[in-house]
Design a protein around this motif. Structure first.
Motif, PDB file in Angstrom:
ATOM      1  N   ALA A 270      15.762 -18.134  -7.516  1.00 25.72           N
ATOM      2  CA  ALA A 270      15.416 -19.521  -6.908  1.00 25.72           C
ATOM      3  C   ALA A 270      14.905 -20.483  -8.219  1.00 25.72           C
ATOM      4  N   GLY A 271      14.679 -20.052  -9.494  1.00 29.03           N
ATOM      5  CA  GLY A 271      14.619 -20.845 -10.430  1.00 29.03           C
ATOM      6  C   GLY A 271      13.373 -21.168 -10.575  1.00 29.03           C
ATOM      7  N   LEU A 272      12.231 -20.376  -9.865  1.00 29.29           N
ATOM      8  CA  LEU A 272      10.844 -20.799  -9.653  1.00 29.29           C
ATOM      9  C   LEU A 272      10.022 -20.054 -10.673  1.00 29.29           C
ATOM     10  N   ARG A 273      10.337 -18.923 -11.336  1.00 31.73           N
ATOM     11  CA  ARG A 273       9.737 -18.070 -11.959  1.00 31.73           C
ATOM     12  C   ARG A 273       8.673 -18.645 -13.028  1.00 31.73           C
ATOM     13  N   ASP A 274       9.178 -19.688 -13.795  1.00 33.30           N
ATOM     14  CA  ASP A 274       8.454 -20.095 -14.775  1.00 33.30           C
ATOM     15  C   ASP A 274       7.150 -20.820 -14.273  1.00 33.30           C
ATOM     16  N   GLN A 275       7.445 -21.395 -13.110  1.00 35.25           N
ATOM     17  CA  GLN A 275       6.110 -22.113 -12.406  1.00 35.25           C
ATOM     18  C   GLN A 275       5.361 -21.368 -11.619  1.00 35.25           C
ATOM     19  N   VAL A 276       5.455 -20.080 -11.371  1.00 34.21           N
ATOM     20  CA  VAL A 276       4.869 -19.061 -10.335  1.00 34.21           C
ATOM     21  C   VAL A 276       4.024 -18.183 -10.820  1.00 34.21           C
ATOM     22  N   THR A 277       2.672 -17.910 -10.805  1.00 35.34           N
ATOM     23  CA  THR A 277       2.226 -16.705 -11.466  1.00 35.34           C
ATOM     24  C   THR A 277       2.098 -15.659 -10.247  1.00 35.34           C
ATOM     25  N   ILE A 278       2.537 -14.480 -10.388  1.00 34.90           N
ATOM     26  CA  ILE A 278       2.630 -13.600  -9.514  1.00 34.90           C
ATOM     27  C   ILE A 278       1.600 -12.385  -9.658  1.00 34.90           C
ATOM     28  N   ILE A 279       0.871 -12.237  -8.629  1.00 38.15           N
ATOM     29  CA  ILE A 279      -0.153 -11.070  -8.775  1.00 38.15           C
ATOM     30  C   ILE A 279       0.227 -10.028  -7.658  1.00 38.15           C
ATOM     31  N   ILE A 280       0.029  -8.832  -7.979  1.00 41.37           N
ATOM     32  CA  ILE A 280       0.267  -7.690  -6.939  1.00 41.37           C
ATOM     33  C   ILE A 280      -0.937  -7.091  -6.868  1.00 41.37           C
ATOM     34  N   GLY A 281      -1.288  -6.451  -5.529  1.00 39.73           N
ATOM     35  CA  GLY A 281      -2.271  -5.617  -5.363  1.00 39.73           C
ATOM     36  C   GLY A 281      -2.388  -4.604  -4.097  1.00 39.73           C
ATOM     37  N   GLY A 282      -3.382  -3.905  -3.861  1.00 36.89           N
ATOM     38  CA  GLY A 282      -2.982  -2.794  -3.092  1.00 36.89           C
ATOM     39  C   GLY A 282      -3.504  -1.391  -3.485  1.00 36.89           C
ATOM     40  N   ALA A 283      -4.335  -0.660  -2.718  1.00 41.88           N
ATOM     41  CA  ALA A 283      -4.946   0.503  -3.236  1.00 41.88           C
ATOM     42  C   ALA A 283      -4.074   1.307  -4.264  1.00 41.88           C
ATOM     43  N   PRO A 284      -2.850   1.707  -3.945  1.00 40.49           N
ATOM     44  CA  PRO A 284      -2.008   2.598  -5.011  1.00 40.49           C
ATOM     45  C   PRO A 284      -1.543   1.795  -6.043  1.00 40.49           C
ATOM     46  N   CYS A 285      -1.547   0.411  -6.193  1.00 40.05           N
ATOM     47  CA  CYS A 285      -0.930  -0.256  -7.382  1.00 40.05           C
ATOM     48  C   CYS A 285      -1.536   0.231  -8.561  1.00 40.05           C
ATOM     49  N   ASN A 286      -0.930  -0.072  -9.732  1.00 43.98           N
ATOM     50  CA  ASN A 286      -1.501  -0.182 -10.801  1.00 43.98           C
ATOM     51  C   ASN A 286      -1.006  -0.867 -11.867  1.00 43.98           C
ATOM     52  N   GLU A 287      -1.195  -0.672 -13.149  1.00 40.29           N
ATOM     53  CA  GLU A 287      -0.352  -1.551 -14.387  1.00 40.29           C
ATOM     54  C   GLU A 287       1.010  -1.210 -14.501  1.00 40.29           C
ATOM     55  N   GLN A 288       1.334   0.215 -14.173  1.00 40.71           N
ATOM     56  CA  GLN A 288       2.575   0.823 -14.361  1.00 40.71           C
ATOM     57  C   GLN A 288       3.490   0.089 -13.186  1.00 40.71           C
ATOM     58  N   VAL A 289       2.739  -0.051 -11.967  1.00 41.61           N
ATOM     59  CA  VAL A 289       3.895  -0.595 -10.530  1.00 41.61           C
ATOM     60  C   VAL A 289       3.908  -2.089 -11.283  1.00 41.61           C
ATOM     61  N   ARG A 290       2.863  -2.628 -11.834  1.00 42.93           N
ATOM     62  CA  ARG A 290       3.170  -4.225 -12.402  1.00 42.93           C
ATOM     63  C   ARG A 290       4.401  -4.279 -13.130  1.00 42.93           C
TER      64      ARG A 290
ATOM     65  N   LEU B 155       0.793  -1.201  -0.038  1.00 44.64           N
ATOM     66  CA  LEU B 155      -0.007   0.251   0.160  1.00 44.64           C
ATOM     67  C   LEU B 155       0.874   1.221   0.010  1.00 44.64           C
ATOM     68  N   LEU B 156       2.315   0.885   0.047  1.00 43.61           N
ATOM     69  CA  LEU B 156       2.877   2.283  -0.018  1.00 43.61           C
ATOM     70  C   LEU B 156       3.984   2.317  -1.035  1.00 43.61           C
ATOM     71  N   ASN B 157       3.937   3.611  -1.626  1.00 43.42           N
ATOM     72  CA  ASN B 157       4.969   3.478  -2.863  1.00 43.42           C
ATOM     73  C   ASN B 157       6.218   3.230  -2.681  1.00 43.42           C
ATOM     74  N   PHE B 158       6.986   3.384  -1.399  1.00 40.79           N
ATOM     75  CA  PHE B 158       8.058   3.183  -1.141  1.00 40.79           C
ATOM     76  C   PHE B 158       8.322   1.580  -0.959  1.00 40.79           C
ATOM     77  N   THR B 159       7.254   0.857  -0.954  1.00 41.92           N
ATOM     78  CA  THR B 159       7.461  -0.743  -0.765  1.00 41.92           C
ATOM     79  C   THR B 159       7.385  -1.248  -2.224  1.00 41.92           C
ATOM     80  N   TYR B 160       7.099  -0.492  -3.152  1.00 47.36           N
ATOM     81  CA  TYR B 160       7.128  -1.059  -4.593  1.00 47.36           C
ATOM     82  C   TYR B 160       8.343  -1.742  -5.041  1.00 47.36           C
ATOM     83  N   PRO B 161       9.535  -1.293  -4.510  1.00 44.53           N
ATOM     84  CA  PRO B 161      10.854  -1.949  -4.987  1.00 44.53           C
ATOM     85  C   PRO B 161      11.164  -3.159  -4.189  1.00 44.53           C
TER      86      PRO B 161
END
Ligand code: B12
Length: 212
Positions: A168-188, A150-156
């Protein structure tokens, strides 16, 4: 959002009129308004609280009080939250609020809704460091990772988690979703996550798609 355009419930929460909030929630629940609609109105009230905080009219204590009211509303709605009757698990989801961030109301709604939809959820809580997300993914074999910020300084920090999952070699197997009020497509895009979910329902739908 302008105050005049807000619903009565959203306004009552923004004004921290606790008893009025509970009374309106009770009326709506009795009249068959869905718990998700009620929470959406409360969400709008919370945005109002946030705006009053950023303009210096509310202090931290008032944000805390608003959070307290919201949590009581969630407890009240717990019993009538949508639930799919099934004993088989639809799949596993690891979720948490990233390091440096202690906002958990939205994450908890997502957790409730996922469990109600038949997912097995490993909720790591708040202020979760990247290593802990990676360890939980390894341990559970979950195909979905949900991060709340929810904080723009926690985006990094979300970007760091994505990088650690990759290392860790898991990126291909894991779908990552982000959320929280100030997030958006640009943050993604900045974080390298696969999806941005604007609300809990959108998040659950993505999990259903991954496990379909
Ligand atoms: C309540 C609140 C607090 C409470 C939190 C209590 C708690 N247990 O969560 C307290 C008082 C502790 C707090 C503290 C702070 N806060 Co605060 N807080 C809020 C407030 C008013 C409401 C947040 C909330 O609960 N909303 C209701 C929930 C339901 O909405 P939500 O989280 O967005 O979740 C929904 C969706 O986004 C989605 N979702 C959320 N996460 C996820 C994750 C996944 C995987 C998915 C799929 C979906 C999803 O699903 C939910 C339901 O649909 C917001 C204002 C706002 N506009 O959000 C400020 C706000 C987030 N806070 C803010 C700030 C600045 C702070 C502090 C830094 C203040 C300070 N000076 O100390 C601290 C930070 C503490 C920390 N290190 O984390 C700013 C952030 C600004 C920014 N963009 O960086 C905001 C935006 C207020 C503002 N306008 O200035 N805060």
């Amino acid at each position: 959002m302008e105050k005049e355009k807000m619903t009565e419930l959203a306004r009552a929460l923004m004004d921290l009129n606790e008893q009025k909030v509970y009374q309106l929630v009770e009326e709506k629940a009795k009249n068959g308004v869905s718990p998700l609609e009620i929470l959406a109105e409360c969400n709008e009230g919370m945005s109002g609280v946030g705006d009053l905080f950023s303009s210096g009219q509310y202090f931290l204590s008032q944000m805390l009080f608003a959070a307290e009211i919201f949590k009581n509303v969630m407890n009240r709605l717990e019993d009538i939250m949508p639930r799919e009757e099934s004993t088989a698990s639809r799949g596993k989801v690891v979720i948490g609020t990233v390091k440096g961030d202690i906002h958990d109301i939205g994450k908890n709604i997502v957790v409730n809704l996922l469990r109600g939809s038949g997912f097995e959820v490993v909720d790591l809580g708040v202020d979760v460091p990247a290593e802990k997300f990676v360890a939980a993914l390894k341990e559970t074999g979950a195909k979905v990772l949900g991060m709340s910020a929810l904080l723009n300084f926690t985006y990094p920090e979300m970007k760091t988690v994505v990088e650690e999952v990759t290392k860790a070699g898991l990126r291909d197997q894991v779908t990552i979703i982000i959320g929280g009020a100030p997030c958006n497509e640009q943050v993604r895009q900045f974080t390298g996550a696969d999806y941005y979910a604007e609300d809990a329902v959108a998040g659950v739908n993505i999990c259903k798609k991954v496990y379909s």
